[in-house]
Design an enzyme around this catalytic site. Sequence first.
Site, mmCIF file in Angstrom:
data_model
loop_
_atom_site.group_PDB
_atom_site.id
_atom_site.type_symbol
_atom_site.label_atom_id
_atom_site.label_comp_id
_atom_site.label_asym_id
_atom_site.label_seq_id
_atom_site.Cartn_x
_atom_site.Cartn_y
_atom_site.Cartn_z
ATOM 1 C CD GLU A 261 -18.191 -57.221 -28.477
ATOM 2 O OE1 GLU A 261 -17.518 -57.433 -27.799
ATOM 3 O OE2 GLU A 261 -17.413 -57.174 -30.165
ATOM 4 C CG ASP B 138 -16.406 -54.050 -30.223
ATOM 5 O OD1 ASP B 138 -17.448 -53.518 -30.159
ATOM 6 O OD2 ASP B 138 -16.142 -53.903 -29.111
ATOM 7 C CG ASP C 185 -11.934 -55.965 -31.430
ATOM 8 O OD1 ASP C 185 -13.089 -56.927 -31.691
ATOM 9 O OD2 ASP C 185 -11.244 -55.169 -31.174
ATOM 10 C CD GLU D 264 -10.909 -60.626 -27.330
ATOM 11 O OE1 GLU D 264 -11.660 -61.558 -26.770
ATOM 12 O OE2 GLU D 264 -9.919 -61.179 -28.052
ATOM 13 C CE1 TYR E 112 -13.874 -51.192 -30.544
ATOM 14 C CE2 TYR E 112 -12.381 -52.153 -32.050
ATOM 15 C CZ TYR E 112 -13.331 -51.974 -31.287
ATOM 16 O OH TYR E 112 -13.026 -53.607 -30.663
ATOM 17 N NE ARG F 273 -10.303 -53.414 -26.689
ATOM 18 C CZ ARG F 273 -11.625 -53.123 -26.312
ATOM 19 N NH1 ARG F 273 -12.793 -53.071 -27.282
ATOM 20 N NH2 ARG F 273 -11.908 -53.558 -24.879
ATOM 21 C CG HIS G 182 -11.768 -47.811 -41.097
ATOM 22 N ND1 HIS G 182 -12.353 -47.186 -39.736
ATOM 23 C CD2 HIS G 182 -12.809 -46.396 -41.738
ATOM 24 C CE1 HIS G 182 -13.849 -46.491 -40.474
ATOM 25 N NE2 HIS G 182 -13.462 -46.186 -41.114
#
Length: 865
Positions: A9, A82, A84, A86, A307, A309, A354
């Site tokens: 991204e 990413d 997730d 999104e 990560y 989020r 995770h």
Amino acid sequence: MSTNLVIVESPAKAKTIKKYLGKDFEVLASYGHVRDLVPKEGAVDPEHDFAMKYQVVERNQKHVDAIVRALKKAKSLYLATDPDREGEAISWHLYELMKSQGELEGKTVQRVVFYEITKASVREAMAQPRELSVDLVNAQQARRALDFLVGFNLSPLLWKKVRPGLSAGRVQSPALRMICEREDEIAAFVAREYWTIDATLEHSEQKFPGKLVEYAGAKVEQFSFTTETEARDVERTLKDAAKGTLTVMGVDRKQRRRNPAPPFTTSTLQQEAARKLSFSAQKTMRVAQQLYEGVDIGEGAVGLITYMRTDSLNLAQEAIGQLRETIVQLYGKEGLAEEPRIYKTKSKNAQEAHEAIRPTAANILPNDIEKHLEADQFRLYSLIWKRTVACQMAPAIFDTVAVELLAGSDGPKRTVLRANGSTLVKPGYISVYQEGMDDVVQDDSDHVLPPMQEGDKVKLTGVVPTQHFTEPPPRFSEASLVKALEEYGIGRTSTYASIISTLRDREYVDIESRRFTATDIGKIVSRFLTQYFTTYVDYDFTAKMEDSLDAVATGEQEWVPLLEKFWRPFIDLVNHTETSVSREEVAQARDLGLDPVSGKPMSVRMGRFGPFVQIGTKDDEDKPRFAGLRPGQKMDLITHAQALELFKLPRKLGQTASGEEITTNVGRFGPYVKFGAKYVSLKTDDPYEITPERALEVIREKEIADANRLILDFPDAGIQVLNGRFGPYITDKQRNAKIPKDRDPKSMTLEECQTMLATAPVRTFGRWGKKNAKTKNGKGNGKTAAASPTATAGESGIAAEAAGAGAAGKRKTPPTKSGVAPGPPQRLAARASKAAANKKAPLQPAPAASKTAVKPKKSAAKAKT
């Protein structure tokens, strides 16, 4: 030539990963979302299973083109956005876009996720690719469709009923309600008086405090003593009973263990960064993103945290092992917890990643890399490192003691005081980190008491009655609001920062002393939605909808039936409210009394350009008078006397030397001084208090600035050479032409000016531009010019709007920002361009949309034309 193409991204992340993968891999960035809903009707079509039509995000078209060029040379495509929902959606959009252009024929497409950006984890992830998760994609599409339908049906309704430019959202509206309800609690709060009885004690030449806990045989509660008279009576009784000496009745000694807080989730990181670093949620996530994507710490870029989020509290076993090794090296074996601490996630919806947020390597100490980090990066990395290390350290151990002391003789009417103390025996994790708190209650046990035994005598050296008043519940800070949203199940980890930033951007809330206060417009919007859309701003309803969307992500629920169940009742209520509720009902006018001069009623209400006070009504023979509220004044708090002060404008301040009348007032764009036909904005002066002498100074400063601005004037041709913000330029009010740096602007001739203007583009005008100014598509925008600063505080757009308040049946539908009146609410769902990016309706029609309409299904996320 690279045979493998990896898409992430951000360019920073691309640079870091490229270093780990080598020459066989090309790594490019998508720069976020590559597609979004088209800004036109039918973007989300409830009549056809909520099919969605997309187009490429204009600002990212060049990045999409770069990906297409690189893909032509590659054999394999790795979608590594990413980990997730999104990120999964971005990968899916890229896949659908490339497939629709025929770029994927004969190529392998795989999905990989990086939970941390280190060499080992990146290579491990690349060795374990998977397919796109249709369930995650469907969940994200359902959220996008739902938010679009709610936002772009409720928002235009707010434009009609309250004022243009407002917005309502599925998640932001309950959050606003939460803040406004706290304001209501504070406003309704009635303080209660109460008194405490403290004592100063002494034993073994050491002084320490005590507190009355039992009086006349009854336990002392908060409201046991509610007046000074009662407190003074207790003081006298205590002194008379003790006669200067207390007797130790009992000593209770205990050892207390305090365990460390678990590692960070997104929510707790935002809360703690707000408390300890004064970071906003948005800033916290921005800096955390930088630490995750990679920072050069002397040996090339490396991801410093996992990560960011996540709802998970889990830590990988190898990470725990590394943390424990680091603790032994830095703090010795006594600093290490006896057994590894395993934290279990309380949230049933923890599925964003995770692991908890942790350093990618515990042995990368904050102080060792401080010189390579920006100040904010260092502060946030230190916070994450300390919290993670502390969670595997030994508990803090305190020795606590509670001593009860008798005043006078024992019996059913006895009087007892208590002294509490504690001593830190082993600091354990406290030597590294302590969790912050939002609203700290003072601990009266943080004292070291002298050694005492039962029967010992203790001197009573003083009795201090202290007056207190109960306090209202505190306003939300960023930390406490995020905590409340999480507790209620409103929003998810990736949305807290955007919820808060939206509330601030829309001016629904202000920040005062790092606490949220609801603005007048925020209160009106919240009350409107709570009264007429009660279900949709209900905390429980919002939380259950989030649970349902999570169920879509896990494949437990289909997304189309979920939206169908929501849509029909919602749009029916929008239609009903549009036709049955007047603007006057929504404006929530508050009566202030009567104007002492005219005898007409005075009220305060919300208008299209802000709150104002009105004298008279629209039904009066004479036109009502209006005055806007001053900065800092609140509709709920303004008094009759303060309202009358607003009508002192415009004020006459005399004349200039040339005989021009000087007045001061407040217009649509703020306070100003007018002299003759000219205006000067007041930057710091108060129009209610500015003196004639100061007004003349302001006028002189304006005249000097204007004189310095004009370089040449060709009045017959309507052309001027002016000093501008970015240097000298030529203008004829229709075109502007910049003068080259090597050209003396004072020597320009009329012919040269005309030549340069002929090649300059025609000026376009924004929201407040000239009437019928040409837009890019060559059509007039239908807007009128900005209101003249001559408008008084009561005429700055307020008069026209307020005079017809309540005449909903007679009012024309307000135009959208494209100059076109919106259609029925069910068609407004697709009226605006991507809300998340622009937060406003488009100024003009968007470019032609792609024909690809998206309709993810449980079985497969396929595009349909």
